[in-house]
Design a protein around this motif. Structure first.
Motif, PDB file in Angstrom:
ATOM      1  N   ARG C  51       0.829  -1.202   0.000  1.00  0.00           N
ATOM      2  CA  ARG C  51       0.000   0.000   0.000  1.00  0.00           C
ATOM      3  C   ARG C  51       0.871   1.264   0.000  1.00  0.00           C
ATOM      4  O   ARG C  51       0.626   2.207  -0.750  1.00  0.00           O
ATOM      5  CB  ARG C  51      -0.880  -0.034   1.245  1.00  0.00           C
ATOM      6  CG  ARG C  51      -2.005   0.974   1.262  1.00  0.00           C
ATOM      7  CD  ARG C  51      -2.879   0.731   2.499  1.00  0.00           C
ATOM      8  NE  ARG C  51      -4.083   1.522   2.444  1.00  0.00           N
ATOM      9  CZ  ARG C  51      -5.174   1.154   1.794  1.00  0.00           C
ATOM     10  NH1 ARG C  51      -5.207   0.007   1.150  1.00  0.00           N
ATOM     11  NH2 ARG C  51      -6.246   1.938   1.779  1.00  0.00           N
ATOM     12  N   PRO C 175      -8.425   3.887   0.193  1.00  0.00           N
ATOM     13  CA  PRO C 175      -8.255   4.482   1.530  1.00  0.00           C
ATOM     14  C   PRO C 175      -9.600   4.954   2.076  1.00  0.00           C
ATOM     15  O   PRO C 175     -10.467   5.395   1.319  1.00  0.00           O
ATOM     16  CB  PRO C 175      -7.324   5.674   1.268  1.00  0.00           C
ATOM     17  CG  PRO C 175      -6.648   5.392  -0.024  1.00  0.00           C
ATOM     18  CD  PRO C 175      -7.631   4.583  -0.826  1.00  0.00           C
ATOM     19  N   ARG C 176      -9.781   4.886   3.371  1.00  0.00           N
ATOM     20  CA  ARG C 176     -11.049   5.241   4.005  1.00  0.00           C
ATOM     21  C   ARG C 176     -11.264   6.748   3.966  1.00  0.00           C
ATOM     22  O   ARG C 176     -10.367   7.537   4.280  1.00  0.00           O
ATOM     23  CB  ARG C 176     -11.001   4.761   5.451  1.00  0.00           C
ATOM     24  CG  ARG C 176     -12.309   4.942   6.159  1.00  0.00           C
ATOM     25  CD  ARG C 176     -12.398   4.003   7.331  1.00  0.00           C
ATOM     26  NE  ARG C 176     -13.422   4.454   8.253  1.00  0.00           N
ATOM     27  CZ  ARG C 176     -13.578   3.980   9.470  1.00  0.00           C
ATOM     28  NH1 ARG C 176     -12.752   3.035   9.916  1.00  0.00           N
ATOM     29  NH2 ARG C 176     -14.543   4.430  10.249  1.00  0.00           N
ATOM     30  N   GLU C 185     -13.671  12.513   7.782  1.00  0.00           N
ATOM     31  CA  GLU C 185     -13.000  11.396   8.437  1.00  0.00           C
ATOM     32  C   GLU C 185     -12.170  10.707   7.363  1.00  0.00           C
ATOM     33  O   GLU C 185     -12.699  10.262   6.350  1.00  0.00           O
ATOM     34  CB  GLU C 185     -14.064  10.440   9.004  1.00  0.00           C
ATOM     35  CG  GLU C 185     -13.519   9.391   9.930  1.00  0.00           C
ATOM     36  CD  GLU C 185     -14.625   8.406  10.365  1.00  0.00           C
ATOM     37  OE1 GLU C 185     -15.800   8.607   9.967  1.00  0.00           O
ATOM     38  OE2 GLU C 185     -14.299   7.441  11.066  1.00  0.00           O
ATOM     39  N   GLU C 187      -8.393   8.451   6.143  1.00  0.00           N
ATOM     40  CA  GLU C 187      -7.213   7.637   6.450  1.00  0.00           C
ATOM     41  C   GLU C 187      -5.944   8.467   6.289  1.00  0.00           C
ATOM     42  O   GLU C 187      -5.833   9.288   5.368  1.00  0.00           O
ATOM     43  CB  GLU C 187      -7.182   6.441   5.487  1.00  0.00           C
ATOM     44  CG  GLU C 187      -6.100   5.421   5.793  1.00  0.00           C
ATOM     45  CD  GLU C 187      -6.203   4.199   4.875  1.00  0.00           C
ATOM     46  OE1 GLU C 187      -7.340   3.738   4.608  1.00  0.00           O
ATOM     47  OE2 GLU C 187      -5.152   3.716   4.415  1.00  0.00           O
ATOM     48  N   GLN C 189      -2.648   8.579   4.818  1.00  0.00           N
ATOM     49  CA  GLN C 189      -2.064   7.732   3.780  1.00  0.00           C
ATOM     50  C   GLN C 189      -0.565   7.926   3.606  1.00  0.00           C
ATOM     51  O   GLN C 189       0.069   7.181   2.871  1.00  0.00           O
ATOM     52  CB  GLN C 189      -2.820   7.873   2.451  1.00  0.00           C
ATOM     53  CG  GLN C 189      -2.820   9.241   1.851  1.00  0.00           C
ATOM     54  CD  GLN C 189      -3.534   9.218   0.483  1.00  0.00           C
ATOM     55  OE1 GLN C 189      -4.541   8.517   0.306  1.00  0.00           O
ATOM     56  NE2 GLN C 189      -3.025   9.977  -0.475  1.00  0.00           N
ATOM     57  N   LEU C 199      -3.628  13.144   4.231  1.00  0.00           N
ATOM     58  CA  LEU C 199      -4.901  12.440   4.385  1.00  0.00           C
ATOM     59  C   LEU C 199      -5.448  12.001   3.037  1.00  0.00           C
ATOM     60  O   LEU C 199      -5.149  12.604   2.000  1.00  0.00           O
ATOM     61  CB  LEU C 199      -5.924  13.359   5.062  1.00  0.00           C
ATOM     62  CG  LEU C 199      -5.523  13.925   6.430  1.00  0.00           C
ATOM     63  CD1 LEU C 199      -6.643  14.822   6.978  1.00  0.00           C
ATOM     64  CD2 LEU C 199      -5.217  12.794   7.415  1.00  0.00           C
ATOM     65  N   GLY C 267      -2.406   4.545   7.788  1.00  0.00           N
ATOM     66  CA  GLY C 267      -3.442   3.547   8.054  1.00  0.00           C
ATOM     67  C   GLY C 267      -4.382   3.958   9.168  1.00  0.00           C
ATOM     68  O   GLY C 267      -5.516   3.477   9.231  1.00  0.00           O
ATOM     69  N   ASP C 268      -3.930   4.836  10.069  1.00  0.00           N
ATOM     70  CA  ASP C 268      -4.834   5.366  11.093  1.00  0.00           C
ATOM     71  C   ASP C 268      -5.910   6.232  10.431  1.00  0.00           C
ATOM     72  O   ASP C 268      -5.712   6.755   9.342  1.00  0.00           O
ATOM     73  CB  ASP C 268      -4.066   6.234  12.107  1.00  0.00           C
ATOM     74  CG  ASP C 268      -3.107   5.421  12.972  1.00  0.00           C
ATOM     75  OD1 ASP C 268      -3.192   4.182  12.947  1.00  0.00           O
ATOM     76  OD2 ASP C 268      -2.264   6.038  13.641  1.00  0.00           O
ATOM     77  N   VAL C 269      -7.026   6.398  11.120  1.00  0.00           N
ATOM     78  CA  VAL C 269      -8.087   7.269  10.613  1.00  0.00           C
ATOM     79  C   VAL C 269      -8.217   8.457  11.556  1.00  0.00           C
ATOM     80  O   VAL C 269      -8.248   8.285  12.775  1.00  0.00           O
ATOM     81  CB  VAL C 269      -9.422   6.503  10.506  1.00  0.00           C
ATOM     82  CG1 VAL C 269     -10.569   7.443  10.160  1.00  0.00           C
ATOM     83  CG2 VAL C 269      -9.301   5.402   9.453  1.00  0.00           C
TER      84      VAL C 269
END
Lengths: 282, 282, 282
Positions: C51, C175-176, C185, C187, C189, C199, C267-269
């Motif tokens: 990723r 990605p979220r 909101e 991720e 990246q 983000l 990877g954190d949001v």
């Protein structure tokens, strides 16, 4: 100012190699002018450390062939600090053997190295596009790389931006150096990978101070040291003072980090004193 | 000895990439001969670790095209150790496909790799300028880079220095390897970025020892392992013995560092033993 | 599919620079086709992090000239995962300005970047030699480098392997990102060398959410932040939300790591919320 094209692009930054920053700038140079040879000097300058980058350029410049130096250590990116391109005054009898142009931020990174190369002949401010809506510029990629590519190609410096007064270029404060009878007090200006401690002083300073061969180094703790001409003259626990390959005085150990022994970092000031035989320091 | 020019300069050192050392040497090569393609093999050799550098060269050489190998891992810089340039014996039917010259210090760094390339045809000692007054030489920049550039250009090896007896070249001690029925005892010769543990042993050694597929590794703590042909055959906690991409036996895990699991480093010796089904090690 | 030759080989991996992996692959490309310019994008991708590599390619591609992208982040080497080469659909009016081919493992590394370049025109599976007896393949060296070299040279894609259905290529999950009135909101990246937190959101998302200039960031701890257009608008302890040089929203500090302040990793949001003047978050 006529363009003096060709040679290499010599590339130095604080981008590191973990991200694709340096790679994208290399690609940007080539996208503007295919076929440019790009020589990475280093991308390992401590982030934002303009002084460290400036000193690395000073050490490198005497060994570079013709071309363009592209250097970016730029804590002020996005501020009104100027982006500049400089041409180098051709030196009598030198025949354009070194870099003929420098490109980078106007924050002190370039002038010392340009002085070594021959001094500033002409300077221009590069236009920095405003991109409030589409995002920040990445000046290395968007401003400096295209300018370096065009200079390499032979574009005249004055076609790249408005001329500016070379005396208005930002300059860093000189490294600290004080020479007195029996003592040299000097700034640590570089600790290399091997832990060698380069001082802002040369062999003439040691001669002027009449340091002799038996020495004491205050860093600030006191350490004994010896003047030597090669690492191998040193025993395993001995500290040596040599003239290094850049013509500077340096404190060294044999296959050990002198910086670790002395617990010094760039910017620290150390004193090297001559020791009178049979007595203390003089 | 006639020059066989062209190809690339393949460049390996322990300089790291934080300082401008590697960049200045690259620039020095180009200053002597513009247009040389320079391929960095690595500059990440552990400082002063001649053995690590020699093994990296051995792994790289079979995959290099024609050109000059410029390798510097040189704890003895400034001592009387010789600086050397070597030509490679052309191999029958091989047609000069690999490197034709090697340049570096005479401390064991080069001979193993030259053996892989075809063996030493001719060797010369490069003159190292004395610079007691103006400072240390930076031999990579001042001695080895110009020699590599001239060889690339077609200068005859014997024009670079006085011939020396190839059998007088320094050689490192061979990695430790001992094969007995049911057991291979071998030196760890490389731990790569992914933690794979390359041993100084090949598949023939495993065959000679009749190791089988169920294995025990003593490092010195005992670990179970399996002979596999791909990482993916391994479960998350399994250790495997593979034949790696250099043709060596290697201890590996799937997406995990086998070196961390085994707690081994280059230079350590591990024993791989066959396990008799239903019993202990045989 | 006719070959569109030339340009550069753009090279990205998770090999690091401590080992000779990247150097051997560079040499392998040149051994197959002398004279190829190789541009390292980065080799600092976290080992096995497909990723992270895919996102670095996406950021780089808009700035690359013509050529072949050679990318290897390949936790599945040695498994039946396919090795692929892809050609890029020429974009109307774009005139082949960017990369025309991509080579790498079929594990999601390439498709996002190919989409940015113009989309997949044609895809083939590269044959991977079986080497059970002589050892593992090093696919970067033995499979991907030769394929990249041949594509650079003008070999037709379909001469390199059997065509495969482009819709069968592995793709990573997006990605979220979630946009609602007053909140984005997204991720994390990318965290770059300088600690900037990119983000998976753009300025349009901030506009759609009507975020305003006074912000609260939940990461998950709450931090105040301000919408700014340059680092220098930020005080020493202020967190800013900018549009970065890739057109993404990013959380930044001035000469300080925003990632350290926020304690976030890729990877954190995180949630960015508008703050109503005089009140709490809206």
């Amino acid at each position: 100012v006529a363009g003096r094209a060709g040679g290499s692009v010599f590339f130095l930054t604080d981008y590191g190699l973990a991200d694709e920053f340096a790679g994208v700038v290399r690609a940007s140079v080539l996208r503007h002018v295919p076929g440019v040879p790009i020589i990475d000097l280093t991308h390992g300058v401590t982030p934002f450390d303009v002084r460290e980058g400036a000193l690395a350029l000073v050490r490198a410049v005497p060994h570079l062939g013709p071309g363009v130096v592209l250097a970016v250590v730029d804590p002020g990116v996005g501020t009104p600090r100027r982006a500049v391109a400089l041409s180098v005054r051709p030196r009598a009898g030198h025949g354009g053997q070194g870099p003929h142009h420098f490109v980078g931020p106007d924050n002190g990174l370039l002038p010392w190295a340009v002085d070594v190369a021959g001094g500033v002949e002409c300077a221009v401010a590069l236009p920095v596009p405003s991109r409030r809506d589409t995002g920040m510029t990445f000046d290395g990629r968007d401003v400096f790389a295209p300018a370096a590519a065009r200079l390499w190609q032979g574009t005249a410096l004055t076609d790249l931006g408005d001329e500016l007064d070379p005396t208005s270029l930002e300059r860093l404060t000189s490294p600290r150096l004080s020479v007195s009878p029996g003592a040299v007090e000097a700034e640590v200006q570089w600790v290399d990978r091997f832990g060698n401690v380069q001082l802002a002083a040369g062999p003439d300073d040691a001669t002027a101070a009449a340091l002799g061969d038996d020495l004491e180094v205050l860093a600030p703790d006191a350490h004994r040291a010896r003047r030597v001409t090669a690492f191998a003259e040193l025993g395993p626990d001995t500290l040596g003072l040599i003239v290094d390959a850049n013509g500077h005085l340096a404190l060294v150990c044999d296959r050990r980090s002198a910086a670790t022994v002395l617990r010094v970092h760039p910017g620290d000031v150390v004193t090297v004193r001559g020791v009178v035989p049979g007595g203390g320091s003089r």
